[in-house]
Design a protein around this motif. Structure first.
Motif, PDB file in Angstrom:
ATOM      1  N   HIS A  38       0.949  -1.774  -0.259  1.00  5.82           N
ATOM      2  CA  HIS A  38      -0.373  -0.265   0.186  1.00  5.82           C
ATOM      3  C   HIS A  38       1.065   1.392   0.032  1.00  5.82           C
ATOM      4  O   HIS A  38       0.469   2.211  -1.179  1.00  5.82           O
ATOM      5  N   HIS A  39       1.511   1.336   1.221  1.00  3.28           N
ATOM      6  CA  HIS A  39       2.615   2.619   0.692  1.00  3.28           C
ATOM      7  C   HIS A  39       3.447   2.831  -0.232  1.00  3.28           C
ATOM      8  O   HIS A  39       4.204   4.250  -0.755  1.00  3.28           O
ATOM      9  N   GLY A  40       4.259   1.771  -0.393  1.00  5.97           N
ATOM     10  CA  GLY A  40       5.045   1.533  -1.969  1.00  5.97           C
ATOM     11  C   GLY A  40       4.005   1.805  -3.269  1.00  5.97           C
ATOM     12  O   GLY A  40       4.462   2.749  -3.930  1.00  5.97           O
ATOM     13  N   ARG A  43       1.353   4.112  -3.649  1.00  8.44           N
ATOM     14  CA  ARG A  43       1.398   5.259  -3.461  1.00  8.44           C
ATOM     15  C   ARG A  43       1.574   5.213  -4.588  1.00  8.44           C
ATOM     16  O   ARG A  43       1.718   6.876  -5.759  1.00  8.44           O
ATOM     17  N   ARG A  46      -1.741   5.811  -6.963  1.00  9.98           N
ATOM     18  CA  ARG A  46      -1.636   6.660  -6.918  1.00  9.98           C
ATOM     19  C   ARG A  46      -1.416   8.196  -7.385  1.00  9.98           C
ATOM     20  O   ARG A  46      -2.326   8.815  -7.743  1.00  9.98           O
ATOM     21  N   ASP A  67      -7.012   5.641  -2.490  1.00 14.54           N
ATOM     22  CA  ASP A  67      -6.675   3.931  -1.615  1.00 14.54           C
ATOM     23  C   ASP A  67      -7.140   3.219  -1.922  1.00 14.54           C
ATOM     24  O   ASP A  67      -6.142   2.484  -1.842  1.00 14.54           O
ATOM     25  N   SER A  70      -6.176   1.944  -5.409  1.00 10.83           N
ATOM     26  CA  SER A  70      -4.678   0.928  -5.596  1.00 10.83           C
ATOM     27  C   SER A  70      -4.982   0.457  -5.056  1.00 10.83           C
ATOM     28  O   SER A  70      -4.287  -0.723  -6.219  1.00 10.83           O
TER      29      SER A  70
END
Length: 88
Positions: A38-40, A43, A46, A67, A70
């Motif tokens: 999710h964060h890598g 992002r 997104r 969020d 993605s």
């Protein structure tokens, strides 16, 4: 990239631009563990596809939040890669 408005178009674009190592990592990730991206990777999706502004693409994922969109896109890439691998 901004003109891509379907999940299918984005999935093809992502897969076409993934390294073989990244494809292998995604294929061998359990569905329940995709959240770890999710964060890598999430992002990157997104930002690259401008999900904060591209409401048509977000809507095409069946969600209302970038969020979540993605996440749908990552899962769709995962499914496409796994399907492709099973036919090889």
């Amino acid at each position: 990239m901004n003109n891509l408005i379907t999940v299918e178009e984005v999935v093809v674009d992502i897969i076409d631009n993934m390294s073989e190592a990244d494809k292998t990592e995604v294929i061998h990730t359990a569905e329940k563990d995709l959240i770890a991206f999710h964060h890598g990777w999430g992002r990157q999706i997104r930002n690259q596809y401008k999900l904060w502004q591209n409401t048509k693409l977000v809507k095409a994922t069946g969600t209302t939040h970038p969020d979540d969109a993605s996440g749908v896109i990552m899962k769709s890439v995962w499914e496409a890669l796994r399907e492709k691998e099973s036919y090889q």
